[in-house]
Design a protein around this motif. Structure first.
Motif, PDB file in Angstrom:
ATOM      1  N   HIS A 128       4.673   4.369  12.976  1.00  0.00           N
ATOM      2  CA  HIS A 128       4.604   3.011  13.745  1.00  0.00           C
ATOM      3  C   HIS A 128       3.873   2.217  12.846  1.00  0.00           C
ATOM      4  O   HIS A 128       2.882   2.387  12.235  1.00  0.00           O
ATOM      5  CB  HIS A 128       3.868   3.652  15.049  1.00  0.00           C
ATOM      6  CG  HIS A 128       4.704   4.378  15.916  1.00  0.00           C
ATOM      7  ND1 HIS A 128       4.529   5.755  15.715  1.00  0.00           N
ATOM      8  CD2 HIS A 128       5.293   4.125  16.948  1.00  0.00           C
ATOM      9  CE1 HIS A 128       5.268   6.446  16.513  1.00  0.00           C
ATOM     10  NE2 HIS A 128       5.625   5.535  17.371  1.00  0.00           N
ATOM     11  N   GLY A 129       4.354   1.079  12.987  1.00  0.00           N
ATOM     12  CA  GLY A 129       3.663  -0.037  12.302  1.00  0.00           C
ATOM     13  C   GLY A 129       3.609   0.091  10.760  1.00  0.00           C
ATOM     14  O   GLY A 129       4.598   0.367  10.447  1.00  0.00           O
ATOM     15  N   GLY A 130       2.804  -0.558  10.136  1.00  0.00           N
ATOM     16  CA  GLY A 130       2.674  -0.531   8.601  1.00  0.00           C
ATOM     17  C   GLY A 130       2.057   0.485   8.061  1.00  0.00           C
ATOM     18  O   GLY A 130       1.770   0.776   6.693  1.00  0.00           O
ATOM     19  N   PHE A 131       1.631   1.726   8.840  1.00  0.00           N
ATOM     20  CA  PHE A 131       1.137   3.111   8.116  1.00  0.00           C
ATOM     21  C   PHE A 131       1.938   3.346   6.979  1.00  0.00           C
ATOM     22  O   PHE A 131       1.148   3.664   5.869  1.00  0.00           O
ATOM     23  CB  PHE A 131       0.603   3.878   9.260  1.00  0.00           C
ATOM     24  CG  PHE A 131       0.223   5.193   8.789  1.00  0.00           C
ATOM     25  CD1 PHE A 131      -0.943   5.254   8.043  1.00  0.00           C
ATOM     26  CD2 PHE A 131       0.499   6.227   9.318  1.00  0.00           C
ATOM     27  CE1 PHE A 131      -1.412   6.464   7.596  1.00  0.00           C
ATOM     28  CE2 PHE A 131      -0.117   7.569   8.732  1.00  0.00           C
ATOM     29  CZ  PHE A 131      -1.180   7.596   7.899  1.00  0.00           C
ATOM     30  N   SER A 132       3.047   3.708   7.103  1.00  0.00           N
ATOM     31  CA  SER A 132       3.839   4.176   6.092  1.00  0.00           C
ATOM     32  C   SER A 132       3.893   3.387   4.749  1.00  0.00           C
ATOM     33  O   SER A 132       3.757   4.103   3.653  1.00  0.00           O
ATOM     34  CB  SER A 132       5.272   4.556   6.264  1.00  0.00           C
ATOM     35  OG  SER A 132       5.628   3.217   7.015  1.00  0.00           O
ATOM     36  N   GLU A 133       3.918   1.897   4.898  1.00  0.00           N
ATOM     37  CA  GLU A 133       3.770   1.317   3.811  1.00  0.00           C
ATOM     38  C   GLU A 133       2.614   1.177   2.930  1.00  0.00           C
ATOM     39  O   GLU A 133       2.380   1.185   1.755  1.00  0.00           O
ATOM     40  CB  GLU A 133       4.493  -0.182   4.055  1.00  0.00           C
ATOM     41  CG  GLU A 133       5.740  -0.521   4.587  1.00  0.00           C
ATOM     42  CD  GLU A 133       6.054  -0.166   5.854  1.00  0.00           C
ATOM     43  OE1 GLU A 133       5.131   0.378   6.948  1.00  0.00           O
ATOM     44  OE2 GLU A 133       7.338  -0.199   6.291  1.00  0.00           O
ATOM     45  N   GLY A 134       1.324   1.316   3.993  1.00  0.00           N
ATOM     46  CA  GLY A 134       0.031   1.203   3.238  1.00  0.00           C
ATOM     47  C   GLY A 134      -0.092   2.446   2.413  1.00  0.00           C
ATOM     48  O   GLY A 134      -0.750   2.515   1.504  1.00  0.00           O
ATOM     49  N   LEU A 135       0.204   3.645   3.048  1.00  0.00           N
ATOM     50  CA  LEU A 135       0.189   4.912   2.487  1.00  0.00           C
ATOM     51  C   LEU A 135       1.114   5.104   0.983  1.00  0.00           C
ATOM     52  O   LEU A 135       0.536   5.422   0.268  1.00  0.00           O
ATOM     53  CB  LEU A 135       0.674   6.130   3.544  1.00  0.00           C
ATOM     54  CG  LEU A 135       0.609   7.520   2.915  1.00  0.00           C
ATOM     55  CD1 LEU A 135      -0.884   7.893   2.621  1.00  0.00           C
ATOM     56  CD2 LEU A 135       0.841   8.667   3.907  1.00  0.00           C
ATOM     57  N   LYS A 136       2.055   4.380   1.140  1.00  0.00           N
ATOM     58  CA  LYS A 136       3.011   4.383   0.000  1.00  0.00           C
ATOM     59  C   LYS A 136       2.210   3.388  -1.162  1.00  0.00           C
ATOM     60  O   LYS A 136       1.984   3.941  -2.298  1.00  0.00           O
ATOM     61  CB  LYS A 136       4.180   3.620   0.200  1.00  0.00           C
ATOM     62  CG  LYS A 136       5.258   3.524  -1.004  1.00  0.00           C
ATOM     63  CD  LYS A 136       6.444   2.897  -0.860  1.00  0.00           C
ATOM     64  CE  LYS A 136       7.357   2.674  -2.208  1.00  0.00           C
ATOM     65  NZ  LYS A 136       8.691   2.229  -1.747  1.00  0.00           N
ATOM     66  N   SER A 137       1.743   2.510  -0.817  1.00  0.00           N
ATOM     67  CA  SER A 137       0.793   1.551  -1.899  1.00  0.00           C
ATOM     68  C   SER A 137      -0.265   2.428  -2.194  1.00  0.00           C
ATOM     69  O   SER A 137      -0.589   2.242  -3.314  1.00  0.00           O
ATOM     70  CB  SER A 137       0.396   0.495  -0.814  1.00  0.00           C
ATOM     71  OG  SER A 137      -0.641  -0.478  -1.930  1.00  0.00           O
ATOM     72  N   THR A 138      -1.017   3.027  -1.349  1.00  0.00           N
ATOM     73  CA  THR A 138      -2.111   3.852  -1.878  1.00  0.00           C
ATOM     74  C   THR A 138      -1.556   5.112  -2.690  1.00  0.00           C
ATOM     75  O   THR A 138      -2.393   5.327  -3.728  1.00  0.00           O
ATOM     76  CB  THR A 138      -2.752   4.644  -0.667  1.00  0.00           C
ATOM     77  OG1 THR A 138      -3.350   3.439   0.178  1.00  0.00           O
ATOM     78  CG2 THR A 138      -4.314   5.328  -1.111  1.00  0.00           C
ATOM     79  N   LEU A 139      -0.461   5.619  -2.592  1.00  0.00           N
ATOM     80  CA  LEU A 139      -0.070   6.722  -3.249  1.00  0.00           C
ATOM     81  C   LEU A 139       0.279   6.092  -4.980  1.00  0.00           C
ATOM     82  O   LEU A 139       0.157   6.897  -5.763  1.00  0.00           O
ATOM     83  CB  LEU A 139       1.434   7.318  -2.749  1.00  0.00           C
ATOM     84  CG  LEU A 139       1.346   8.214  -1.613  1.00  0.00           C
ATOM     85  CD1 LEU A 139       2.706   8.718  -1.069  1.00  0.00           C
ATOM     86  CD2 LEU A 139       0.507   9.497  -2.214  1.00  0.00           C
ATOM     87  N   ALA A 140       0.740   4.832  -4.928  1.00  0.00           N
ATOM     88  CA  ALA A 140       0.850   4.292  -6.105  1.00  0.00           C
ATOM     89  C   ALA A 140      -0.082   4.399  -6.975  1.00  0.00           C
ATOM     90  O   ALA A 140      -0.220   4.055  -8.307  1.00  0.00           O
ATOM     91  CB  ALA A 140       1.683   2.746  -5.812  1.00  0.00           C
TER      92      ALA A 140
END
Length: 144
Positions: A9-21
């Motif tokens: 929900h929301g931007g959690f997945s995009e934020g997690l992807k950014s952190t994984l990078a």
């Protein structure tokens, strides 16, 4: 190719992807993030994700990590994967956290057995949940 698919929900997945990078920059070409945007319908999310899946090879496999099992983003994504006959070859887990995602990303291409991969990912997710405690003493030191 095996993809790590982050769903939320929301931007959690995009934020997690950014952190994984920050930790696994070279492996990020196999990470997809999809989130149900505020005010967006699940139909729109489904169409958006369908376009993403349609551009991938037909033999793609997925490790799907979702913020919660049963949520509309995950059920929508699973319906699209099913329509493309890709759900049966996917691992779907909920309650994603950073250690879980990092383990999935780093292990998805080295562990072929789906049950073993699933257990490794879940084990890391569980092990990461801990309480941080501050030890107090009578010193004037500001260190934790």
């Amino acid at each position: 190719m095996k993809y790590l698919l982050l769903v939320s929900h929301g931007g959690f997945s995009e934020g997690l992807k950014s952190t994984l990078a920050m930790f696994a920059g070279g492996a990020m070409d196999s990470v997809l993030a999809v989130g149900l945007k505020p005010g967006e319908s699940v139909e729109t999310l489904g169409k958006r994700f369908d376009q993403t899946v349609a551009a991938l090879p037909a033999d793609s496999q997925f490790v799907v990590l979702a913020d919660m099992i049963g949520g509309s983003p995950l059920t929508t994504v699973c319906n699209v994967l099913n329509e493309h006959d890709m759900l049966d070859h996917s691992i779907v887990l909920g309650g994603m956290n950073f250690p879980m995602a990092l383990t999935a990303l780093l292990s998805k291409d080295t562990i072929d057995d789906a049950s073993e991969l699933k257990e490794k990912i879940l084990s890391e997710a569980r092990a990461a949940i801990k309480e941080f405690t501050v030890k107090s003493d009578d010193s004037d030191d500001d260190d934790i």
